[in-house]
Design a protein around this motif. Sequence first.
Motif, PDB file in Angstrom:
ATOM      1  N   ALA A 140      56.796  36.530 -42.908  1.00  0.00           N
ATOM      2  CA  ALA A 140      55.768  37.100 -43.603  1.00  0.00           C
ATOM      3  C   ALA A 140      55.741  39.085 -42.887  1.00  0.00           C
ATOM      4  N   MET A 141      56.156  38.949 -42.179  1.00  0.00           N
ATOM      5  CA  MET A 141      57.019  40.663 -41.683  1.00  0.00           C
ATOM      6  C   MET A 141      57.775  41.200 -42.602  1.00  0.00           C
ATOM      7  N   GLU A 142      58.855  40.605 -42.344  1.00  0.00           N
ATOM      8  CA  GLU A 142      59.664  41.163 -43.209  1.00  0.00           C
ATOM      9  C   GLU A 142      59.278  41.826 -44.560  1.00  0.00           C
ATOM     10  N   PRO A 143      58.780  40.799 -45.454  1.00  0.00           N
ATOM     11  CA  PRO A 143      58.836  42.209 -46.628  1.00  0.00           C
ATOM     12  C   PRO A 143      57.685  42.585 -46.973  1.00  0.00           C
ATOM     13  N   LEU A 144      56.446  42.243 -45.607  1.00  0.00           N
ATOM     14  CA  LEU A 144      55.309  43.083 -45.135  1.00  0.00           C
ATOM     15  C   LEU A 144      56.071  44.740 -44.818  1.00  0.00           C
ATOM     16  N   GLU A 145      57.029  44.928 -43.755  1.00  0.00           N
ATOM     17  CA  GLU A 145      57.519  45.807 -42.726  1.00  0.00           C
ATOM     18  C   GLU A 145      58.183  46.768 -44.818  1.00  0.00           C
ATOM     19  N   LYS A 146      58.282  45.818 -45.893  1.00  0.00           N
ATOM     20  CA  LYS A 146      59.525  46.911 -46.758  1.00  0.00           C
ATOM     21  C   LYS A 146      58.208  47.394 -47.572  1.00  0.00           C
ATOM     22  N   LEU A 147      57.079  46.473 -47.706  1.00  0.00           N
ATOM     23  CA  LEU A 147      56.403  47.624 -48.751  1.00  0.00           C
ATOM     24  C   LEU A 147      55.531  48.127 -48.353  1.00  0.00           C
ATOM     25  N   VAL A 148      55.408  48.070 -46.805  1.00  0.00           N
ATOM     26  CA  VAL A 148      55.216  49.990 -45.882  1.00  0.00           C
ATOM     27  C   VAL A 148      56.183  50.751 -46.218  1.00  0.00           C
ATOM     28  N   LYS A 149      57.746  50.496 -46.156  1.00  0.00           N
ATOM     29  CA  LYS A 149      58.033  51.612 -46.233  1.00  0.00           C
ATOM     30  C   LYS A 149      58.434  51.892 -47.748  1.00  0.00           C
ATOM     31  N   LEU A 150      58.273  51.223 -48.640  1.00  0.00           N
ATOM     32  CA  LEU A 150      58.513  51.153 -49.960  1.00  0.00           C
ATOM     33  C   LEU A 150      57.034  52.180 -50.980  1.00  0.00           C
ATOM     34  N   HIS A 151      56.035  51.373 -49.428  1.00  0.00           N
ATOM     35  CA  HIS A 151      54.275  52.166 -49.879  1.00  0.00           C
ATOM     36  C   HIS A 151      53.694  52.707 -48.798  1.00  0.00           C
TER      37      HIS A 151
ATOM     38  N   GLU B 182      51.568  54.754 -48.516  1.00  0.00           N
ATOM     39  CA  GLU B 182      50.073  55.253 -48.159  1.00  0.00           C
ATOM     40  C   GLU B 182      48.923  53.975 -49.214  1.00  0.00           C
ATOM     41  N   ARG B 183      49.749  52.591 -48.855  1.00  0.00           N
ATOM     42  CA  ARG B 183      48.870  51.159 -48.530  1.00  0.00           C
ATOM     43  C   ARG B 183      48.265  51.616 -47.458  1.00  0.00           C
ATOM     44  N   GLN B 184      47.681  50.636 -47.259  1.00  0.00           N
ATOM     45  CA  GLN B 184      46.528  50.702 -45.458  1.00  0.00           C
ATOM     46  C   GLN B 184      46.885  49.600 -45.490  1.00  0.00           C
ATOM     47  N   ASP B 185      46.484  49.050 -46.351  1.00  0.00           N
ATOM     48  CA  ASP B 185      46.282  47.891 -46.816  1.00  0.00           C
ATOM     49  C   ASP B 185      47.279  46.604 -45.783  1.00  0.00           C
ATOM     50  N   TYR B 186      48.532  46.954 -46.128  1.00  0.00           N
ATOM     51  CA  TYR B 186      49.861  46.816 -46.245  1.00  0.00           C
ATOM     52  C   TYR B 186      50.205  47.102 -44.450  1.00  0.00           C
ATOM     53  N   LYS B 187      50.055  48.107 -44.159  1.00  0.00           N
ATOM     54  CA  LYS B 187      50.207  48.651 -42.770  1.00  0.00           C
ATOM     55  C   LYS B 187      49.031  47.474 -41.661  1.00  0.00           C
ATOM     56  N   THR B 188      47.487  47.316 -42.021  1.00  0.00           N
ATOM     57  CA  THR B 188      47.064  46.643 -41.724  1.00  0.00           C
ATOM     58  C   THR B 188      47.235  44.995 -41.859  1.00  0.00           C
ATOM     59  N   VAL B 189      47.608  44.935 -42.606  1.00  0.00           N
ATOM     60  CA  VAL B 189      47.778  43.195 -42.482  1.00  0.00           C
ATOM     61  C   VAL B 189      49.698  42.866 -41.515  1.00  0.00           C
ATOM     62  N   LEU B 190      50.086  43.459 -41.507  1.00  0.00           N
ATOM     63  CA  LEU B 190      50.920  44.044 -40.655  1.00  0.00           C
ATOM     64  C   LEU B 190      50.984  43.922 -39.243  1.00  0.00           C
ATOM     65  N   GLU B 191      50.087  45.145 -39.195  1.00  0.00           N
ATOM     66  CA  GLU B 191      49.495  44.880 -37.484  1.00  0.00           C
ATOM     67  C   GLU B 191      49.324  44.520 -36.904  1.00  0.00           C
ATOM     68  N   GLN B 192      48.266  43.094 -37.662  1.00  0.00           N
ATOM     69  CA  GLN B 192      47.374  41.642 -37.912  1.00  0.00           C
ATOM     70  C   GLN B 192      48.450  41.091 -36.735  1.00  0.00           C
ATOM     71  N   ILE B 193      49.403  40.832 -37.884  1.00  0.00           N
ATOM     72  CA  ILE B 193      50.745  39.742 -37.701  1.00  0.00           C
ATOM     73  C   ILE B 193      51.140  39.823 -36.803  1.00  0.00           C
ATOM     74  N   LYS B 194      51.708  41.461 -36.117  1.00  0.00           N
ATOM     75  CA  LYS B 194      52.820  41.531 -34.608  1.00  0.00           C
ATOM     76  C   LYS B 194      51.606  41.791 -33.892  1.00  0.00           C
ATOM     77  N   LYS B 195      50.590  41.754 -34.246  1.00  0.00           N
ATOM     78  CA  LYS B 195      49.721  41.287 -32.602  1.00  0.00           C
ATOM     79  C   LYS B 195      49.669  39.816 -32.327  1.00  0.00           C
ATOM     80  N   GLN B 196      49.503  39.286 -33.736  1.00  0.00           N
ATOM     81  CA  GLN B 196      49.384  37.649 -33.179  1.00  0.00           C
ATOM     82  C   GLN B 196      50.632  36.970 -32.553  1.00  0.00           C
TER      83      GLN B 196
END
Length: 146
Positions: free
Chosen positions: A100-111, A113-127
Amino acid sequence: MTGKGEEYLIARKKQIEQRRKIVTIVSMVSFVGSMVFATIPSIQQAIQSPKPVAASVSPESALQQQVKGYELVLQREPENQLALEKLSLLRLNLKDAKGAMEPLEKLVKLHPERQDYKTVLEQIKKQEGIGQAKGDRSTNNQPKSP
């Protein structure tokens, strides 16, 4: 002449009535026949429907099929936001955090401004980081024991 004329009219009316009855009967039979022929395929389909096969499909395999579908979309359109979102969610549902991290990282790069993408990605990385730290501690404990 009036007798023959009246007889002719009476005979003609009887013929017309007989023809009307015949046409009515033929029309009714045709209508009923068309209704029967229209419903036969749906009845056959209901009888032959593969309900047991659909019931035997596990939810996990259905999610896997959806993952494959979104991966195909991303092959054609690598920056498709919806496909990237859905793919990351499906992988999270399948307990594949790394996937799940790969598409989320791409979403963060593409967008960005979307804080929700960053938040979910950070949570996954913490886990994932917590899981790796636990694994490191357990391997560190094993050499100390002997």
